[in-house]
Design a protein around this motif. Structure first.
Motif, PDB file in Angstrom:
ATOM      1  N   TYR A 151       0.828  -1.213   0.000  1.00 36.47           N
ATOM      2  CA  TYR A 151       0.000   0.000   0.000  1.00 36.47           C
ATOM      3  C   TYR A 151       0.859   1.259   0.000  1.00 36.47           C
ATOM      4  O   TYR A 151       0.628   2.185  -0.786  1.00 36.47           O
ATOM      5  N   ALA A 152       1.863   1.306   0.866  1.00 39.07           N
ATOM      6  CA  ALA A 152       2.715   2.492   0.948  1.00 39.07           C
ATOM      7  C   ALA A 152       3.465   2.709  -0.363  1.00 39.07           C
ATOM      8  O   ALA A 152       3.652   3.855  -0.800  1.00 39.07           O
ATOM      9  N   GLU A 153       3.887   1.625  -1.012  1.00 42.44           N
ATOM     10  CA  GLU A 153       4.583   1.755  -2.300  1.00 42.44           C
ATOM     11  C   GLU A 153       3.640   2.262  -3.384  1.00 42.44           C
ATOM     12  O   GLU A 153       4.040   3.060  -4.244  1.00 42.44           O
ATOM     13  N   GLN A 154       2.385   1.827  -3.347  1.00 47.04           N
ATOM     14  CA  GLN A 154       1.414   2.330  -4.322  1.00 47.04           C
ATOM     15  C   GLN A 154       1.174   3.822  -4.143  1.00 47.04           C
ATOM     16  O   GLN A 154       1.042   4.566  -5.125  1.00 47.04           O
ATOM     17  N   ARG A 155       1.144   4.272  -2.885  1.00 49.58           N
ATOM     18  CA  ARG A 155       0.979   5.710  -2.643  1.00 49.58           C
ATOM     19  C   ARG A 155       2.202   6.490  -3.136  1.00 49.58           C
ATOM     20  O   ARG A 155       2.076   7.584  -3.687  1.00 49.58           O
ATOM     21  N   ALA A 156       3.387   5.916  -2.951  1.00 45.28           N
ATOM     22  CA  ALA A 156       4.598   6.560  -3.465  1.00 45.28           C
ATOM     23  C   ALA A 156       4.558   6.618  -4.985  1.00 45.28           C
ATOM     24  O   ALA A 156       4.953   7.632  -5.589  1.00 45.28           O
ATOM     25  N   LEU A 157       4.071   5.540  -5.614  1.00 43.36           N
ATOM     26  CA  LEU A 157       3.950   5.532  -7.067  1.00 43.36           C
ATOM     27  C   LEU A 157       2.981   6.610  -7.532  1.00 43.36           C
ATOM     28  O   LEU A 157       3.241   7.309  -8.525  1.00 43.36           O
ATOM     29  N   GLU A 158       1.880   6.772  -6.814  1.00 40.24           N
ATOM     30  CA  GLU A 158       0.929   7.813  -7.217  1.00 40.24           C
ATOM     31  C   GLU A 158       1.553   9.200  -7.102  1.00 40.24           C
ATOM     32  O   GLU A 158       1.318  10.069  -7.947  1.00 40.24           O
ATOM     33  N   ILE A 159       2.346   9.421  -6.068  1.00 41.98           N
ATOM     34  CA  ILE A 159       3.056  10.702  -5.965  1.00 41.98           C
ATOM     35  C   ILE A 159       3.992  10.862  -7.156  1.00 41.98           C
ATOM     36  O   ILE A 159       4.086  11.944  -7.756  1.00 41.98           O
ATOM     37  N   GLY A 160       4.675   9.776  -7.533  1.00 48.60           N
ATOM     38  CA  GLY A 160       5.555   9.827  -8.689  1.00 48.60           C
ATOM     39  C   GLY A 160       4.804  10.165  -9.964  1.00 48.60           C
ATOM     40  O   GLY A 160       5.271  10.975 -10.782  1.00 48.60           O
ATOM     41  N   ILE A 161       3.639   9.558 -10.157  1.00 51.09           N
ATOM     42  CA  ILE A 161       2.812   9.856 -11.329  1.00 51.09           C
ATOM     43  C   ILE A 161       2.385  11.324 -11.320  1.00 51.09           C
ATOM     44  O   ILE A 161       2.369  11.991 -12.350  1.00 51.09           O
ATOM     45  N   THR A 162       2.060  11.835 -10.127  1.00 48.80           N
ATOM     46  CA  THR A 162       1.595  13.214 -10.011  1.00 48.80           C
ATOM     47  C   THR A 162       2.689  14.210 -10.372  1.00 48.80           C
ATOM     48  O   THR A 162       2.428  15.237 -11.011  1.00 48.80           O
ATOM     49  N   ILE A 163       3.918  13.929  -9.972  1.00 53.57           N
ATOM     50  CA  ILE A 163       5.010  14.875 -10.253  1.00 53.57           C
ATOM     51  C   ILE A 163       5.686  14.607 -11.590  1.00 53.57           C
ATOM     52  O   ILE A 163       6.459  15.448 -12.070  1.00 53.57           O
ATOM     53  N   ALA A 164       5.385  13.465 -12.228  1.00 57.65           N
ATOM     54  CA  ALA A 164       6.137  13.054 -13.409  1.00 57.65           C
ATOM     55  C   ALA A 164       6.043  14.067 -14.548  1.00 57.65           C
ATOM     56  O   ALA A 164       7.019  14.305 -15.253  1.00 57.65           O
ATOM     57  N   GLY A 165       4.873  14.650 -14.742  1.00 56.96           N
ATOM     58  CA  GLY A 165       4.682  15.564 -15.849  1.00 56.96           C
ATOM     59  C   GLY A 165       5.313  16.921 -15.667  1.00 56.96           C
ATOM     60  O   GLY A 165       5.148  17.813 -16.500  1.00 56.96           O
ATOM     61  N   ASP A 166       6.042  17.097 -14.564  1.00 63.85           N
ATOM     62  CA  ASP A 166       6.765  18.336 -14.283  1.00 63.85           C
ATOM     63  C   ASP A 166       5.836  19.530 -14.063  1.00 63.85           C
ATOM     64  O   ASP A 166       6.200  20.668 -14.336  1.00 63.85           O
ATOM     65  N   ALA A 167       4.613  19.258 -13.573  1.00 59.92           N
ATOM     66  CA  ALA A 167       3.736  20.364 -13.174  1.00 59.92           C
ATOM     67  C   ALA A 167       4.392  21.122 -12.033  1.00 59.92           C
ATOM     68  O   ALA A 167       5.089  20.532 -11.205  1.00 59.92           O
ATOM     69  N   ASP A 168       4.169  22.427 -11.973  1.00 60.06           N
ATOM     70  CA  ASP A 168       4.787  23.199 -10.895  1.00 60.06           C
ATOM     71  C   ASP A 168       3.834  23.494  -9.756  1.00 60.06           C
ATOM     72  O   ASP A 168       4.244  24.032  -8.724  1.00 60.06           O
ATOM     73  N   VAL A 169       2.556  23.132  -9.897  1.00 61.11           N
ATOM     74  CA  VAL A 169       1.592  23.215  -8.797  1.00 61.11           C
ATOM     75  C   VAL A 169       1.055  21.809  -8.559  1.00 61.11           C
ATOM     76  O   VAL A 169       0.471  21.194  -9.453  1.00 61.11           O
ATOM     77  N   ILE A 170       1.285  21.285  -7.353  1.00 64.90           N
ATOM     78  CA  ILE A 170       0.943  19.906  -7.025  1.00 64.90           C
ATOM     79  C   ILE A 170      -0.132  19.885  -5.952  1.00 64.90           C
ATOM     80  O   ILE A 170      -0.003  20.542  -4.920  1.00 64.90           O
ATOM     81  N   LEU A 171      -1.197  19.112  -6.193  1.00 70.33           N
ATOM     82  CA  LEU A 171      -2.253  18.885  -5.209  1.00 70.33           C
ATOM     83  C   LEU A 171      -2.202  17.421  -4.779  1.00 70.33           C
ATOM     84  O   LEU A 171      -2.314  16.530  -5.625  1.00 70.33           O
ATOM     85  N   LEU A 172      -2.008  17.189  -3.491  1.00 76.57           N
ATOM     86  CA  LEU A 172      -1.995  15.836  -2.954  1.00 76.57           C
ATOM     87  C   LEU A 172      -3.154  15.679  -1.973  1.00 76.57           C
ATOM     88  O   LEU A 172      -3.254  16.439  -1.015  1.00 76.57           O
ATOM     89  N   ASP A 173      -3.997  14.683  -2.216  1.00 79.02           N
ATOM     90  CA  ASP A 173      -5.194  14.482  -1.393  1.00 79.02           C
ATOM     91  C   ASP A 173      -4.961  13.316  -0.434  1.00 79.02           C
ATOM     92  O   ASP A 173      -5.012  12.153  -0.822  1.00 79.02           O
ATOM     93  N   GLU A 174      -4.663  13.644   0.819  1.00 77.95           N
ATOM     94  CA  GLU A 174      -4.424  12.682   1.891  1.00 77.95           C
ATOM     95  C   GLU A 174      -3.415  11.604   1.476  1.00 77.95           C
ATOM     96  O   GLU A 174      -3.725  10.403   1.490  1.00 77.95           O
ATOM     97  N   PRO A 175      -2.201  11.991   1.121  1.00 76.19           N
ATOM     98  CA  PRO A 175      -1.221  11.008   0.634  1.00 76.19           C
ATOM     99  C   PRO A 175      -0.777   9.997   1.678  1.00 76.19           C
ATOM    100  O   PRO A 175      -0.267   8.941   1.311  1.00 76.19           O
TER     101      PRO A 175
END
Length: 254
Positions: A151-175
């Protein structure tokens, strides 16, 4: 004063007769980390849905880097530099960890839809995906199916997916939702590291994580922000203490 990366101006949302978001004003400066806290049902995820375009505000304006995004589709907002994660992990469980990250990178690296281009033949894409995996600590799981991660690795992967596109504004919902103390601590350090230099707005239920990460904390109660200040002042705010009366998690960090 730093430029404002994300601004909400009197944002309102109703579902039928029920007013979920009631005139929210919030400014997040470029490079700032703002953590949004509040009791269950306060409207935190609904606010994220409005910002990211999954739902449309009934009134008010949402501004990204000085340009209105109110009413824009989610993919349009993403291409303007805002990316978000979700409470429930949104990954492709039957793709490898590497393939999940690679999918998230395609548009930002200029690769458009093509039936004639093989992804394995794109070294720039491969190198960038591996760099993201290294940053989130999942390089060793590169070829593992995402659905087999912890589970913790899947959450880390989701964070990776979120930052992968190099967006400069990041929204994380209860990571860190559903994590143990040690997993939450590790996730907080991961978030701190991979969002360095970016603008972060994060919903968080773990008060230790919230107070550790935030430059400012915004408190949403009943669809309204009742306080937004540095952690020390929020901790001492009587209205916030009343909102969390009986909440042991908040009491422990105050």
């Amino acid at each position: 004063m730093k430029p404002v990366a994300l601004e909400l101006q009197n944002v309102c949302k109703r579902f039928g007769k029920l007013e979920i978001i009631r005139g929210v004003d919030l400014r997040v400066e470029q490079g700032e980390r703002v953590v949004l806290i509040g009791p269950n049902g306060a409207g935190k995820s609904s606010l994220f849905n409005l910002i990211s375009g999954r739902e449309r505000a009934d009134a008010g304006a949402i501004v990204l880097h000085g340009s209105p995004i109110t009413g824009c589709k989610p993919y349009e907002i993403n291409r303007r530099g805002l990316s978000r994660s979700f409470q429930v992990s949104s990954i492709f469980p039957k793709l490898s960890v590497f393939e999940n990250v690679r999918c998230a990178l395609l548009w930002s690296l200029g690769y458009r839809y093509s039936f004639w281009q093989r992804l394995n033949g794109l070294p720039k894409l491969r190198a960038r995906a591996d760099a993201v995996l290294e940053a989130i600590g999942l390089q060793a799981c590169r070829d593992t199916l995402a659905g087999r991660l912890s589970y913790a690795e899947q959450r880390a992967l989701e964070i990776g997916i979120t930052i992968a596109g190099d967006a400069d504004v990041i929204l994380l919902d209860e990571p860190t939702s559903g994590m143990s103390r040690s997993e939450s601590d590790a996730a907080a350090e991961l978030i701190r590291r991979v969002t360095a230099g970016k603008t972060l707005l994060m919903v968080e239920h773990d008060m230790e994580v919230a107070f550790r990460l935030a430059d400012r904390i915004a408190v949403l109660v009943g669809g309204q922000i009742i306080a937004c200040d540095i952690p020390e002042r929020v901790r001492a705010n009587e209205a916030v203490q009343r909102a969390y009366l009986g909440n042991r998690a908040f009491a422990e960090v105050t």
